[in-house]
Design an enzyme around this catalytic site. Structure first.
Site, PDB file in Angstrom:
ATOM      1  N   SER A  97       0.814  -1.218   0.000  1.00  0.00           N
ATOM      2  CA  SER A  97       0.000   0.000   0.000  1.00  0.00           C
ATOM      3  C   SER A  97       0.849   1.271   0.000  1.00  0.00           C
ATOM      4  O   SER A  97       0.540   2.230  -0.707  1.00  0.00           O
ATOM      5  CB  SER A  97      -1.033  -0.061   1.140  1.00  0.00           C
ATOM      6  OG  SER A  97      -0.828   0.907   2.084  1.00  0.00           O
ATOM      7  N   SER A  98       1.977   1.298   0.729  1.00  0.00           N
ATOM      8  CA  SER A  98       2.796   2.523   0.725  1.00  0.00           C
ATOM      9  C   SER A  98       3.449   2.720  -0.644  1.00  0.00           C
ATOM     10  O   SER A  98       3.575   3.848  -1.131  1.00  0.00           O
ATOM     11  CB  SER A  98       3.846   2.493   1.841  1.00  0.00           C
ATOM     12  OG  SER A  98       4.860   1.572   1.535  1.00  0.00           O
ATOM     13  N   ALA A 100       2.143   1.773  -3.485  1.00  0.00           N
ATOM     14  CA  ALA A 100       1.076   2.210  -4.395  1.00  0.00           C
ATOM     15  C   ALA A 100       0.792   3.703  -4.206  1.00  0.00           C
ATOM     16  O   ALA A 100       0.605   4.440  -5.179  1.00  0.00           O
ATOM     17  CB  ALA A 100      -0.181   1.376  -4.157  1.00  0.00           C
ATOM     18  N   ASP A 143       8.943  -3.184  -4.134  1.00  0.00           N
ATOM     19  CA  ASP A 143       7.504  -2.880  -4.118  1.00  0.00           C
ATOM     20  C   ASP A 143       7.141  -1.839  -5.179  1.00  0.00           C
ATOM     21  O   ASP A 143       6.274  -2.056  -6.020  1.00  0.00           O
ATOM     22  CB  ASP A 143       7.077  -2.352  -2.742  1.00  0.00           C
ATOM     23  CG  ASP A 143       7.025  -3.445  -1.682  1.00  0.00           C
ATOM     24  OD1 ASP A 143       7.541  -4.541  -1.942  1.00  0.00           O
ATOM     25  OD2 ASP A 143       6.460  -3.196  -0.600  1.00  0.00           O
TER      26      ASP A 143
HETATM   27  O1  PMV Z   1       6.169  -3.854   3.252  1.00  0.00           O
HETATM   28  P1  PMV Z   1       5.994  -5.237   2.666  1.00  0.00           P
HETATM   29  O2  PMV Z   1       5.291  -6.173   3.539  1.00  0.00           O
HETATM   30  O3  PMV Z   1       5.429  -5.179   1.280  1.00  0.00           O
HETATM   31  O4  PMV Z   1       7.476  -5.880   2.538  1.00  0.00           O
HETATM   32  C1  PMV Z   1       8.446  -5.332   1.722  1.00  0.00           C
HETATM   33  C2  PMV Z   1       9.463  -6.368   1.329  1.00  0.00           C
HETATM   34  C3  PMV Z   1      10.711  -6.455   2.207  1.00  0.00           C
HETATM   35  O5  PMV Z   1      11.595  -7.305   1.465  1.00  0.00           O
HETATM   36  C4  PMV Z   1      10.410  -7.091   3.544  1.00  0.00           C
HETATM   37  C5  PMV Z   1      11.369  -5.098   2.419  1.00  0.00           C
HETATM   38  C6  PMV Z   1      12.022  -4.515   1.179  1.00  0.00           C
HETATM   39  O6  PMV Z   1      12.403  -3.332   1.252  1.00  0.00           O
HETATM   40  O7  PMV Z   1      12.185  -5.189   0.166  1.00  0.00           O
END
Ligand code: PMV
Length: 312
Positions: A97-98, A100, A143
């Site tokens: 979500s962050s 996005a 992400d």
């Molecule tokens: O915030 P999430 O749950 O989507 O996790 C991000 C993925 C991690 O590998 C845990 C952190 C990163 O920066 O890649």
């Protein structure tokens, strides 16, 4: 993104990590896909650049969002637009979500700043990365890169974090995931920080496990491209075991992993930062009926095709 003289909208997709979370922070590969749901930023002309903070956020979340938006506004030359957000994603569950929010704001601010000209992917990634740094401290970038690229990718963090190595993955077979929301969890920043502390204390053992996660992520990428769902499922199971060994799972997450396997998943694992709760994913050849069955068992689930014929 689409726009008119009076208003602009921009979308940032949520994401799901199939393989390699956490290890990706240490430079190992990960595999991730965008979701069709996400966050929309809506802008209207204003005297100054600003964000209307959504209702229902805690004080810390408001602070982080305001600071992240300020960072992006500064990076985009503070175009005169008032932005508000509409989200289809639950917060802090591992669905990106962050990221996005960051991608939707970056796209909107860059487009308004360029007088309506669609921004380059690389610029969206840079600005979204700035926002993600405020939310997470030291994000790998998987992400927001997945959200911007809009397709299943193999991702490796670059030496310069804004310049990752990204390869789209084609699946000859439909890749169906069932996602189960397994309740609240802590923040990504906390879980990445506590893993870093354990890795600092026992570097040899933890680095070995992180490197193994990188290896299985690449085995999974190969299985995807070969259309070998059975091998991909096995890789997912092993990846969950390694995340468990790193102290990133919980009784609740493990019980959902087992519920998915009992429901016929070829493989199942936690996805994202993990911790007490968050999202668990299961790989299915045919998800029809699975979601209803899981929901009858009291779980909150949905199915999504993340790659293969029909979505590429
Ligand atoms: O915030 P999430 O749950 O989507 O996790 C991000 C993925 C991690 O590998 C845990 C952190 C990163 O920066 O890649």
């Amino acid at each position: 993104m689409s726009g008119s003289r009076a208003s602009w909208t921009a979308f940032g997709a949520g994401k799901v990590i199939l393989l390699g979370e956490h290890a990706v922070v240490y430079g190992h590969p990960a595999v991730a896909a965008p979701l069709s749901v996400g966050v929309r930023a809506l802008g209207r002309p204003a005297k100054t650049c600003g964000l209307v903070l959504p209702k229902g956020l805690g004080a810390l979340q408001r602070q982080a969002l305001a600071a992240a938006f300020e960072r992006a506004a500064g990076a985009c030359g503070r175009p005169p637009v008032q932005v508000r957000l509409e989200s289809e994603l639950p917060r802090s569950q591992g669905l990106g979500s962050s990221a996005a929010v960051s991608v939707a704001c970056a796209r909107l601010l860059l487009e308004v700043g360029a007088g309506g000209k669609p921004p380059l992917l690389g610029r969206v990634e840079e600005v979204a990365h700035e926002m993600e740094c405020v939310f997470h401290g030291t994000p790998s970038g998987v992400d927001h890169t997945t959200s911007v690229r809009g397709q299943l990718i193999r991702f490796v963090k670059g030496p310069l974090v804004a310049k990752p190595r990204v390869r789209p993955l084609r699946s000859p077979t439909p890749l169906w995931l069932v996602l189960v929301l397994a309740g609240d969890r802590g923040s990504t920043k906390e879980s990445v920080g506590s893993l870093r502390a354990r890795t600092g204390k026992w570097p040899e053992r933890y680095r070995r496990l992180l490197a193994d996660i990188g290896k299985v992520a690449d085995e999974g990428a190969k299985a995807i491209e070969a259309g070998d769902l059975e091998a991909l499922g096995d890789v997912m199971n092993v990846n969950h075991g390694l995340l468990h060994a790193l102290g990133l799972s919980s009784g609740r997450l493990d019980s959902v992993v087992h519920a998915l396997r009992e429901a016929g998943a070829l493989g199942a694992k936690l996805s994202g930062a993990g911790g007490k709760g968050g999202v668990v994913i299961g790989l299915f050849r045919e998800p029809r009926g699975v979601v209803a069955r899981l929901e009858r068992g009291g779980l909150s689930a949905f199915a999504t095709q993340v790659a293969g014929p029909g979505v590429e």
